[in-house]
Design an enzyme around this catalytic site. Structure first.
Site, PDB file in Angstrom:
ATOM      1  CG  HIS A 112      48.896  41.135  34.611  1.00 31.70           C
ATOM      2  ND1 HIS A 112      49.144  39.814  34.929  1.00 31.70           N
ATOM      3  CD2 HIS A 112      49.777  41.911  33.889  1.00 31.70           C
ATOM      4  CE1 HIS A 112      50.392  39.976  34.655  1.00 31.70           C
ATOM      5  NE2 HIS A 112      50.883  40.923  33.990  1.00 31.70           N
ATOM      6  CG  HIS A 123      53.608  43.863  26.635  1.00 28.44           C
ATOM      7  ND1 HIS A 123      54.320  42.374  26.388  1.00 28.44           N
ATOM      8  CD2 HIS A 123      53.109  43.992  27.664  1.00 28.44           C
ATOM      9  CE1 HIS A 123      54.180  41.987  27.690  1.00 28.44           C
ATOM     10  NE2 HIS A 123      53.411  42.854  28.484  1.00 28.44           N
TER      11      HIS A 123
END
Length: 386
Positions: free
Chosen positions: A189, A289
């Site tokens: 992340h 994504h």
């Protein structure tokens, strides 16, 4: 003579948990849906679409590529998350209109499907170990054979050994519970800085992650040169990259195995299809994504269906952000997103393949949202990446 595909009206629906939907209607009443949003910047992207409206009203929705080029190149300043997300939602809606007008799914217009189903994965959080096993069992019961979770919480630039040793705990729990029957992606992340990545990889390697996502922030992609050769775990990145020009140096550098453009951030169906083709030329796979809503997911799947290098697709169904309103709540035909034995079947309906429940949208608009990601700080008060 009327042009059935002449764009006549543009409407917006800002709905919880953190989404913005776009509805484009043609002169003859054909409707296309898009999802132009940056998480935490919905109003800003809304304003950008409004600024671009003058290039859309009165134009034929048939001219998808010309409209894309004008929206991107017509302004002196190009690229970036706001403009590209605005273009993304518009582009999705235009493809939806074109498919509906011709009575075919978008994947037929992109050259036809190369697969009859797409492998899926879903989030199970990962910040807190007490929910990892529970959520993983829920996803497996729902039909998934792959999940993804955060590898860490907030971390200092150089973390303590105590914090490093905590990192492998969650994936260790999953491996002990499911063995190798469950594929597990780990999302760094962008929370980890270059000095910690190799050490964390050492901790995680024994548990065989499917991939490591965003080991460093995309603005530090040059650091992948020092990471890529260190591990045999596939490296994935790209959710914070917004066009083929952003992906070009990464592909040329040769330090990525899986690219993850977002269909609501990277220029929509038109641009992500081009990015996927670029990646194929470098023998790099595609895994879009998608932590957003049904239109974004449907758009991603349309690209997956025609891209031979697409390997797995993220879904936000049931993700922890979606409290109170989930992806399927806004869809009248939720069965198209049913996961069977880890896969979603090829869409057959015209356009993007999803029917949006406008009554539910109107309910959501009354509530709206002002979502923003949390601000994290370390023990000393310094900012930590979220």
């Amino acid at each position: 003579m009327k042009d059935a595909l002449k764009i006549e009206k543009i409407e917006f629906f800002k709905v919880p948990p953190r989404w913005l939907f776009l509805k484009i209607t043609t002169q003859e009443g054909i409707v296309g849906w898009g999802e132009p949003v940056v998480e935490g910047k919905a109003d800003t992207v809304w304003a950008c679409v409004k600024e671009l409206e003058k290039y859309l009203i009165g134009k034929s929705a048939n001219h998808i590529e010309d409209i894309w080029q004008i929206l991107y190149r017509g302004g002196f300043y190009r690229g970036g998350p706001i403009l590209m997300s605005a273009i993304s939602g518009i582009d999705q809606a235009l493809w939806d209109i074109k498919g509906k007008s011709l009575g075919v799914p978008v994947h037929e217009l992109l050259g036809g499907a190369v697969r009859h189903k797409m492998k899926m994965y879903c989030w199970i959080g990962g910040d807190h170990p007490d929910v990892v096993l529970e959520q993983a069992h829920e996803k497996v019961k729902a039909g998934y054979e792959a999940v993804k979770m955060n590898a860490t919480g907030g971390m200092d630039w150089i973390a303590s050994i105590k914090d490093v040793k905590k990192v492998a705990h969650n994936i260790k729990l999953l491996r002990e519970e499911f063995g190798t029957d469950l594929d597990i992606g780990l999302d760094f992340h962008g929370r980890i800085h270059k000095g910690m990545v190799k050490r964390l990889i050492d901790e995680l390697t024994p548990y065989d992650p499917l991939f490591i996502e965003e080991p460093v922030l995309s603005e530090n992609n040059e650091a992948l040169k020092h990471i890529y050769g260190y591990t045999n775990i596939p490296i994935a990145t790209g959710e914070r990259m917004f066009s083929r020009w952003d992906f070009k140096p990464l592909l040329e550098q040769g330090t990525v195995d899986i690219i993850q453009p977002d269909l609501s951030h990277a220029g929509g169906i038109s641009e992500v299809r081009r990015i996927a083709a670029m990646a194929e030329a470098y023998d790099v796979s595609l895994a879009p994504h998608c932590p957003l809503g049904p239109i974004s997911l449907a758009s991603a799947l349309q690209v997956d269906f025609v891209s031979s290098n697409a390997v797995i697709q993220e879904s936000s169904i049931g993700i922890h952000y979606n409290q109170g309103f989930d992806l399927l709540d806004y869809v009248s035909n939720p069965e198209v997103f049913e996961v069977k034995d880890g896969y979603i079947e090829l869409f057959q309906r015209p356009g993007l393949g999803v029917e949006i429940n406008e009554e539910k949208l109107k309910e959501g608009v009354k509530i709206g949202h002002d979502w923003s990601n949390p601000i994290w700080r370390g023990k000393d008060g310094n900012f930590n990446e979220w």
